[in-house]
Design an enzyme around this catalytic site. Structure first.
Site, PDB file in Angstrom:
ATOM      1  N   GLU A 136      53.266  34.553 -24.166  1.00 22.92           N
ATOM      2  CA  GLU A 136      54.192  33.817 -23.289  1.00 22.92           C
ATOM      3  C   GLU A 136      54.195  34.359 -21.859  1.00 22.92           C
ATOM      4  O   GLU A 136      55.250  34.629 -21.274  1.00 22.92           O
ATOM      5  CB  GLU A 136      55.605  33.836 -23.879  1.00 22.92           C
TER       6      GLU A 136
ATOM      7  N   GLU B 116      53.930  30.131 -32.714  1.00 19.91           N
ATOM      8  CA  GLU B 116      55.373  30.298 -32.876  1.00 19.91           C
ATOM      9  C   GLU B 116      55.980  28.911 -33.048  1.00 19.91           C
ATOM     10  O   GLU B 116      55.878  28.085 -32.148  1.00 19.91           O
ATOM     11  CB  GLU B 116      56.025  31.011 -31.685  1.00 19.91           C
TER      12      GLU B 116
END
Length: 500
Positions: free
Chosen positions: A173, A292
């Site tokens: 991320e 995720e």
């Protein structure tokens, strides 16, 4: 009664099933590792301190690839802290989750735990505070057989055979301001490309995952993917996708249609990746790693006092307790991942134990299944062979968040001697009779018919009542001349297995 018709064509193949679609995620966050998979004083603990009752539940869940050790945690992680004699390992502050990390579980221990659960390691490298050299050192430690400083150090630490990690995440991320060392797309694309090139110089057969957007709501979504892939396209194999869902403002109708947003996410990333590939005149197709995905009541977490000025070891964080409705949505998200398995080649349910997880534990006590455990475990067990995308004819309903959504969603799988159909009913009030034409599969008998449903869509399994919700027999399922008829209760996820 509302009715739906589903036709399953043996030739409508999405892709052969790759078990990596049933992956999960273990991060050094909250009680996922400590008091979750690892509790040396527990009655079921082995010599490494791993809870045997959790191992058995993970095996029942049917996970494949496990992403580790983060997540946000990895962007400040020094992998060297997690190897060698436990008594010599440094204690560090984890800035990602504002906690104390003891490093009592590290690379070698976790790899042994993976063998207990029959899972594959998906390892993330730190591109937040570190870079190419640390990634290459970790690769040498984990994968080189012997005869180098770091591989011999692994052997000295008690792991003679290399871990042979095949799939690696290049950071996590990196578009998010919450991430330690976050970057612009251009800066990240450059460091990711250089790291990927160096790692593949060491082992050309590694599979590498570059960071995509941390969510489709990010202001740079789409443009981030384009920029990053323009730097990395020829060096990587996957681009990551992350998505979390929750019910907001009591709008259950919209929440039950969350998979439409996941479908939009997938289609947008695929289109962007293919645009870059065409621009570069490459024959290569980038796959998606949805590493995720889950239900996460993030709004409530942000409003809580879970993260404060105190530093604790393994604090209770993100311990969402899931309802039947949450489980139905999760089952539908898994259906969507399967329907896009031609491009979504890997996925990780985030996370595995205690932290927004299908498995919960109590220190010194029990381990139990959350509602979300059931659709994942049954799908993982029954889905074999090839994925078939069925044609569904059913009424739609209007949602405030996603527009019109079909009342029923489904996917099918078929192997040499068995098939399975997975279905959701998104209606909050109506049972739906579904007629499924499976004649082309050669179905001869129903071998299993299960549903997750409750008169209370918000019923949950808790520490006090660990078996309040579970699978029930899907009553009234009938197979006649190749036509399978089932009645789906409102707000339900169901699975039917067929002998061929």
């Amino acid at each position: 009664m509302t009715k739906a018709v589903i036709a399953i064509d043996r030739n409508s193949v999405v892709a052969p099933i790759n078990r990596r679609i049933f992956g999960s995620f273990v991060e050094h966050l909250g009680r996922c590792v400590y008091d979750g998979i690892y509790e040396p004083t527990h009655a079921t603990a082995d010599e490494d301190g791993f809870r045997g009752d959790v191992v058995e539940l993970v095996k029942e869940l049917g996970t494949s690839t496990i992403r580790y050790p983060g997540g946000n945690f990895v962007s400040g992680f020094r992998w060297e802290d997690s190897v060698g004699p436990r008594e010599n390992r440094p204690v560090r502050r984890d800035l990602a989750w504002h906690a104390i990390e003891t490093n009592q579980v590290g690379m070698d221990e976790f790899s042994r735990w993976l063998k207990l659960t029959d899972s594959e390691l998906m390892l993330a490298v730190n591109l937040g505070t570190r870079g190419i050299e640390a990634a290459l050192d970790l690769l040498e430690y984990t994968n080189h057989p012997s005869g180098t400083t770091l591989s011999d150090q692994r052997i000295k630490n008690g792991t003679e055979e290399p871990h042979n990690v095949r799939i690696w995440c290049l950071g996590n991320e990196m578009d998010g301001p919450w991430q330690t060392g976050y970057m612009s797309a251009d800066d990240y694309g450059k460091i990711a490309a250089r790291t990927a090139q160096a790692m593949k110089a060491a082992d050309k057969d590694l599979e590498l995952v570059v960071c995509g957007s941390s969510g489709s709501s990010m202001p740079t979504f789409g443009d981030w993917e384009r920029t990053v892939l323009e730097h990395t396209y020829e060096h990587v194999d996957y681009i990551s996708c992350h998505a979390y869902y929750q019910e907001r403002d009591g709008d259950l109708d919209s929440y039950l249609a969350s998979s439409l947003d996941m479908q939009y996410f997938i289609e947008t990333v695929v289109a962007t990746a293919d645009h870059v590939g065409n621009k570069l005149r490459s024959d290569k197709k980038i796959k998606l790693s949805f590493d995720e995905w889950n239900i996460w009541y993030l709004d409530e977490h942000r409003e809580s006092d879970e993260v404060n000025d105190e530093w604790h070891e393994a604090p209770r964080q993100l311990e969402d307790v899931y309802s039947v409705a949450d489980a139905v949505v999760l089952g539908n998200l898994l259906i969507t991942l399967l329907k896009n398995h031609d491009r979504v080649a890997s996925a990780s349910l985030a996370q595995l134990v205690n932290v927004i997880a299908p498995i919960m534990t109590e220190p010194g006590g029990a381990a139990w299944r959350q509602t979300t455990f059931f659709p994942f475990s049954v799908t993982s067990r029954l889905a074999r062979g090839e994925i078939l995308n069925p044609r569904i004819t059913v009424d739609s309903y209007h949602t405030a968040a996603h527009g019109d959504a079909p009342l029923v969603d489904a996917v099918a799988t078929v192997d040499e001697d068995a098939a399975a159909v997975f279905l959701v009913n998104r209606s909050t009030t109506k049972s739906i009779e579904v007629s499924i034409d499976a004649a082309g599969l050669g179905a001869t008998a129903i071998t299993e018919a299960a549903t997750l449903h409750d008169a209370d869509a918000y019923a949950k399994n808790t520490l006090e009542d660990q078996e309040r919700v579970g699978l029930k027999v899907l009553e009234g399922a009938v197979l006649n001349d190749g036509v399978l008829t089932v009645v789906l209760p409102p707000v339900s996820w169901s699975a039917v297995a067929l002998a061929l």
